[in-house]
Design a protein around this motif. Sequence first.
Motif, PDB file in Angstrom:
ATOM      1  N   GLY A 120      40.764  24.498  40.777  1.00  0.00           N
ATOM      2  CA  GLY A 120      39.506  24.137  40.126  1.00  0.00           C
ATOM      3  C   GLY A 120      39.780  23.675  38.701  1.00  0.00           C
ATOM      4  N   VAL A 121      38.919  24.106  37.766  1.00  0.00           N
ATOM      5  CA  VAL A 121      39.041  23.661  36.369  1.00  0.00           C
ATOM      6  C   VAL A 121      40.429  24.016  35.818  1.00  0.00           C
ATOM      7  CG1 VAL A 121      38.161  24.057  34.024  1.00  0.00           C
ATOM      8  CG2 VAL A 121      36.560  23.795  35.925  1.00  0.00           C
ATOM      9  N   VAL A 122      40.838  25.263  35.994  1.00  0.00           N
ATOM     10  CA  VAL A 122      42.124  25.704  35.437  1.00  0.00           C
ATOM     11  C   VAL A 122      43.279  25.274  36.343  1.00  0.00           C
ATOM     12  CG1 VAL A 122      43.483  27.706  34.675  1.00  0.00           C
ATOM     13  CG2 VAL A 122      41.002  27.668  34.290  1.00  0.00           C
TER      14      VAL A 122
ATOM     15  N   VAL B 105      43.712  25.687  48.383  1.00  0.00           N
ATOM     16  CA  VAL B 105      42.385  25.180  48.001  1.00  0.00           C
ATOM     17  C   VAL B 105      41.385  25.628  49.065  1.00  0.00           C
ATOM     18  CG1 VAL B 105      43.293  23.164  46.770  1.00  0.00           C
ATOM     19  CG2 VAL B 105      42.767  22.981  49.221  1.00  0.00           C
ATOM     20  N   ARG B 106      40.105  25.509  48.727  1.00  0.00           N
ATOM     21  CA  ARG B 106      39.106  25.894  49.731  1.00  0.00           C
ATOM     22  C   ARG B 106      38.810  24.728  50.672  1.00  0.00           C
ATOM     23  NH1 ARG B 106      34.786  30.025  47.695  1.00  0.00           N
ATOM     24  NH2 ARG B 106      34.254  28.352  46.258  1.00  0.00           N
TER      25      ARG B 106
ATOM     26  N   VAL C 247      44.571  31.407  40.264  1.00  0.00           N
ATOM     27  CA  VAL C 247      43.438  30.916  39.462  1.00  0.00           C
ATOM     28  C   VAL C 247      42.257  30.586  40.381  1.00  0.00           C
ATOM     29  CG1 VAL C 247      44.532  30.199  37.293  1.00  0.00           C
ATOM     30  CG2 VAL C 247      44.689  28.701  39.268  1.00  0.00           C
ATOM     31  N   VAL C 248      42.077  31.488  41.343  1.00  0.00           N
ATOM     32  CA  VAL C 248      40.934  31.387  42.257  1.00  0.00           C
ATOM     33  C   VAL C 248      39.731  32.059  41.605  1.00  0.00           C
ATOM     34  CG1 VAL C 248      40.069  32.448  44.391  1.00  0.00           C
ATOM     35  CG2 VAL C 248      42.236  31.185  44.422  1.00  0.00           C
ATOM     36  N   GLY C 249      39.982  33.204  40.943  1.00  0.00           N
ATOM     37  CA  GLY C 249      38.914  33.970  40.294  1.00  0.00           C
ATOM     38  C   GLY C 249      38.260  34.949  41.253  1.00  0.00           C
TER      39      GLY C 249
ATOM     40  N   ALA D 147      44.772  34.350  35.620  1.00  0.00           N
ATOM     41  CA  ALA D 147      43.809  34.196  34.512  1.00  0.00           C
ATOM     42  C   ALA D 147      42.564  35.036  34.787  1.00  0.00           C
ATOM     43  CB  ALA D 147      43.415  32.723  34.392  1.00  0.00           C
TER      44      ALA D 147
ATOM     45  N   LYS E 111      40.285  37.739  34.551  1.00  0.00           N
ATOM     46  CA  LYS E 111      39.893  38.919  33.748  1.00  0.00           C
ATOM     47  C   LYS E 111      39.024  39.891  34.524  1.00  0.00           C
ATOM     48  CE  LYS E 111      37.770  34.991  32.928  1.00  0.00           C
ATOM     49  NZ  LYS E 111      37.346  34.187  31.826  1.00  0.00           N
TER      50      LYS E 111
ATOM     51  N   ALA F 101      46.115  34.161  29.873  1.00  0.00           N
ATOM     52  CA  ALA F 101      44.936  33.279  29.940  1.00  0.00           C
ATOM     53  C   ALA F 101      43.647  34.058  30.175  1.00  0.00           C
ATOM     54  CB  ALA F 101      45.116  32.260  31.063  1.00  0.00           C
TER      55      ALA F 101
ATOM     56  N   GLY G 248      33.380  22.702  31.568  1.00  0.00           N
ATOM     57  CA  GLY G 248      34.376  23.553  32.243  1.00  0.00           C
ATOM     58  C   GLY G 248      34.607  24.884  31.551  1.00  0.00           C
TER      59      GLY G 248
ATOM     60  N   GLU H 238      31.992  30.394  33.779  1.00  0.00           N
ATOM     61  CA  GLU H 238      32.508  30.953  35.022  1.00  0.00           C
ATOM     62  C   GLU H 238      31.787  30.292  36.199  1.00  0.00           C
ATOM     63  OE1 GLU H 238      35.122  33.396  35.161  1.00  0.00           O
ATOM     64  OE2 GLU H 238      35.158  32.472  33.204  1.00  0.00           O
TER      65      GLU H 238
ATOM     66  N   ALA I 125      38.284  28.614  26.061  1.00  0.00           N
ATOM     67  CA  ALA I 125      37.892  28.228  27.419  1.00  0.00           C
ATOM     68  C   ALA I 125      38.229  26.758  27.622  1.00  0.00           C
ATOM     69  CB  ALA I 125      36.396  28.467  27.618  1.00  0.00           C
ATOM     70  N   GLY I 126      38.119  26.339  28.894  1.00  0.00           N
ATOM     71  CA  GLY I 126      38.411  24.939  29.233  1.00  0.00           C
ATOM     72  C   GLY I 126      39.716  24.841  30.009  1.00  0.00           C
TER      73      GLY I 126
ATOM     74  N   THR J 231      43.412  26.675  28.832  1.00  0.00           N
ATOM     75  CA  THR J 231      43.692  27.866  29.644  1.00  0.00           C
ATOM     76  C   THR J 231      44.991  27.679  30.417  1.00  0.00           C
ATOM     77  OG1 THR J 231      41.319  28.221  29.796  1.00  0.00           O
ATOM     78  CG2 THR J 231      42.682  29.460  31.338  1.00  0.00           C
TER      79      THR J 231
HETATM   80  N1  NAI Z   1      37.458  27.869  33.032  1.00  0.00           N
HETATM   81  C1  NAI Z   1      37.918  28.523  31.970  1.00  0.00           C
HETATM   82  O1  NAI Z   1      37.749  28.108  30.826  1.00  0.00           O
HETATM   83  C2  NAI Z   1      38.703  29.777  32.157  1.00  0.00           C
HETATM   84  C3  NAI Z   1      38.824  30.388  33.368  1.00  0.00           C
HETATM   85  N2  NAI Z   1      39.528  31.543  33.491  1.00  0.00           N
HETATM   86  C4  NAI Z   1      39.692  32.187  34.777  1.00  0.00           C
HETATM   87  O2  NAI Z   1      40.475  31.336  35.602  1.00  0.00           O
HETATM   88  C5  NAI Z   1      40.103  31.516  36.967  1.00  0.00           C
HETATM   89  C6  NAI Z   1      39.703  30.171  37.543  1.00  0.00           C
HETATM   90  O3  NAI Z   1      38.630  29.651  36.799  1.00  0.00           O
HETATM   91  P1  NAI Z   1      38.138  28.152  36.978  1.00  0.00           P
HETATM   92  O4  NAI Z   1      39.273  27.281  37.275  1.00  0.00           O
HETATM   93  O5  NAI Z   1      37.276  27.873  35.794  1.00  0.00           O
HETATM   94  O6  NAI Z   1      37.203  28.310  38.255  1.00  0.00           O
HETATM   95  P2  NAI Z   1      36.841  27.169  39.332  1.00  0.00           P
HETATM   96  O7  NAI Z   1      35.666  27.705  40.070  1.00  0.00           O
HETATM   97  O8  NAI Z   1      36.756  25.855  38.681  1.00  0.00           O
HETATM   98  O9  NAI Z   1      38.142  27.183  40.252  1.00  0.00           O
HETATM   99  C7  NAI Z   1      38.405  28.117  41.243  1.00  0.00           C
HETATM  100  C8  NAI Z   1      38.873  27.334  42.458  1.00  0.00           C
HETATM  101  O10 NAI Z   1      39.346  28.239  43.438  1.00  0.00           O
HETATM  102  C9  NAI Z   1      38.923  27.753  44.701  1.00  0.00           C
HETATM  103  N3  NAI Z   1      38.934  28.867  45.656  1.00  0.00           N
HETATM  104  C10 NAI Z   1      38.044  29.846  45.810  1.00  0.00           C
HETATM  105  N4  NAI Z   1      38.434  30.676  46.810  1.00  0.00           N
HETATM  106  C11 NAI Z   1      39.586  30.190  47.276  1.00  0.00           C
HETATM  107  C12 NAI Z   1      40.489  30.587  48.301  1.00  0.00           C
HETATM  108  N5  NAI Z   1      40.245  31.668  49.038  1.00  0.00           N
HETATM  109  N6  NAI Z   1      41.592  29.853  48.515  1.00  0.00           N
HETATM  110  C13 NAI Z   1      41.848  28.754  47.784  1.00  0.00           C
HETATM  111  N7  NAI Z   1      41.045  28.319  46.795  1.00  0.00           N
HETATM  112  C14 NAI Z   1      39.926  29.038  46.552  1.00  0.00           C
HETATM  113  C15 NAI Z   1      37.538  27.172  44.455  1.00  0.00           C
HETATM  114  O11 NAI Z   1      37.193  26.256  45.475  1.00  0.00           O
HETATM  115  C16 NAI Z   1      37.748  26.518  43.101  1.00  0.00           C
HETATM  116  O12 NAI Z   1      38.159  25.178  43.226  1.00  0.00           O
HETATM  117  C17 NAI Z   1      38.973  32.556  36.955  1.00  0.00           C
HETATM  118  O13 NAI Z   1      39.537  33.833  37.137  1.00  0.00           O
HETATM  119  C18 NAI Z   1      38.415  32.440  35.540  1.00  0.00           C
HETATM  120  O14 NAI Z   1      37.784  33.601  35.119  1.00  0.00           O
HETATM  121  C19 NAI Z   1      40.162  32.126  32.420  1.00  0.00           C
HETATM  122  C20 NAI Z   1      40.077  31.571  31.183  1.00  0.00           C
HETATM  123  C21 NAI Z   1      39.309  30.363  30.934  1.00  0.00           C
END
Ligand code: NAI
Length: 430
Positions: free
Chosen positions: A12-14, A44-45, A80-82, A104, A106, A131, A188, A191, A304-305, A309
Motif C-alpha cells: 500500500g502507501v508504505v 498483496v490482497r 507493512v500490511v497493518g 511499521a 504500531k 517506522a 497517505g 491509517e 507520516a507518508g 516511512t
Molecule cells: N501511512 C503512513 O504514513 C504510515 C503507516 N504506518 C504503518 O504501516 C503499515 C501500512 O500502512 P499503509 O501502507 O499506510 O497502509 P495501506 O492500507 O496503504 O497498505 C496496506 C496494504 O496491505 C494490503 N493487505 C491487507 N491485508 C493483506 C494481506 N493479508 N496480504 C497482503 N496484503 C494485504 C492492503 O491491500 C494494502 O494495500 C500500518 O501498520 C501503518 O500503521 C506507519 C507509519 C506511517
Amino acid sequence: MNTLRVALLGCGVVGSEVARQLTEHSADLAARAGAQLELAGVAVRRLERDRSATGVDPSLFTTDAAGLVSRPDVDLVVEVVGGIEPARGLILAAMERGKSVVTANKALLADDGHALHTAADKHGVDLYYEAAVAGAIPLLRPLRESLAGDHVTRVLGIVNGTTNYILDQMDSNGTGFAEALEEAQALGYAEADPTADVEGFDASAKAAILAGIAFHSPVTSADVHREGIANVTSADVASARAMGAVVKLLAICELTNGGSTVGVRVHPAMIPRTHPLAGVRGAYNAVFVEAEYAGQLMFYGPGAGGAPTASAVLGDLVTVARNRAGGVVGPGGSWYADRPVRPMGETVTRYHISLGVDDRAGVLANVANVFAKHDVSIETVRQRAEGPTDAELVVVTHKATDQALSATVEDLSRLDTVRDVMSVMRVEGE
Ligand SMILES: NC(=O)C1=CN([C@@H]2O[C@H](COP(=O)(O)OP(=O)(O)OC[C@H]3O[C@@H](n4cnc5c(N)ncnc54)[C@H](O)[C@@H]3O)[C@@H](O)[C@H]2O)C=CC1
Ligand SMILES: N[C@@H](CC=O)C(=O)O
Ligand code: NA
C-alpha cells in the motif's frame, strides 16, 4: 557477496515505497548491508492492481502471504500490511522459521510487543520497528541504544501526522475538520481506518511503545489515557488563538511518583505559540526526550507518508541484514523495571474551560465557588457577551489534578446558571 531474500507483506502507501526504494537503490543498500537485498516476493490482497511504479517484477506479486513467509528461500520479512491479524500470525510464522522481521505496525507492537519480542528472543531473530513511531524520525533506536546509559524521565510530543495536519489546517487556514481529514487521507498520512488517527488510537499505540522502551516497563495501548481530536471545534482553536496558544494532540509519557510509576496519556492540549511544538506544522512530528544526564533532546521530522516511512523501514532492513551477516541480533525488549501505570486521576495539569452561562449578577461568584469547593485555583477568567442574556465564560486554572477537575466540571454542569460546559481542554507547555 551474499544475497538476503526479502519478503514484503503489503504494497500500500508504505509497502509500495519500500519496494520502489529497495529496487531503485539496490547497489547502495547492498554496499551498506554487506549483502544483496533481493525481493523474493510481495504479498498483496489483489493481483490485478497496476503496481508498475514500484519497479517490481510482476511475477513476484502473490496473494499467499502465509506461503511467502514460510518459503525456505526467504531470509527477512517486512510487514507493512497493518492491523492485528493476519499481521501477527505472519510475523510469528516468519520468526519460527528463523527469519528476522521489520515492521511499521504500531497497533500490533503496542498490544503484543512483549509476546513478539519473546518470540524473537526464542528464535534468535531480530524484530525492528523504527517506522512504527513518528515515521521517518529516528526515535526508537536512539531511545533503546544511544540513551541506554541514561535515565529517561519524560517523552513528550506530537506523534500523529494526520491529526497534526488537521489541527494545523484548522488553525492556519480555517479549513473545516472533514475537509482537512480528506486531504490527510489523500496525502497517505491517515491509517486505513482514519478513526484510529482522529480518536487518538494511533497516538496511544505510539505512546505505549515509547513509554515501554523509555521506562523499561510493560505498557500497552489499554494503559494509555486516550482522547482524540473529534471534539475539537473551530471555537476551541479560536479560543486558543485568543490566549496566544495553539491546539495540538500530545502524547505524554513520564515517570511519576518519584519514578515508581509511569504516566501515559494522549489528548489535545493548548500550548503557547512560543513553545517549539507550536511550530510543528502539517504532518510533521516532534518529540522531546528528557533524560537525567543528557538533558532535553528534540527529535523532529516527517511523521507520516509513504516515502518517509519507507526510509525508516529500509534503515531497519539494512541493520537487520548487517546483524545477520555478523551472526548477531540487536537489542531485544526490556521490561526489567516493571513500573505500574499511574491512574489518570492523579495527573496534574492546567485546564481551559469554556462555559455558556446566564449573563446576570452572581453567576461569576457561583462558578468561582464550585472551583473553590474542589480546591481548583483559577488563574484567569474572561467573559464575553453572547447576546442580551447569554455569555461565554472562559476559565484557565492553575495546576490541579484530573480528579479534582472532573469533579469541578460535573458540579458546574449542574449549576442552574451554567447552560453548557462547551469545552474542557488541558493547557500544557509551561
Ligand atoms: N501511512 C503512513 O504514513 C504510515 C503507516 N504506518 C504503518 O504501516 C503499515 C501500512 O500502512 P499503509 O501502507 O499506510 O497502509 P495501506 O492500507 O496503504 O497498505 C496496506 C496494504 O496491505 C494490503 N493487505 C491487507 N491485508 C493483506 C494481506 N493479508 N496480504 C497482503 N496484503 C494485504 C492492503 O491491500 C494494502 O494495500 C500500518 O501498520 C501503518 O500503521 C506507519 C507509519 C506511517
Ligand atoms: N496515520 C499515522 C501514520 C504514521 O504513523 C499518522 O498520521 O501519524
Ligand atoms: Na521513527
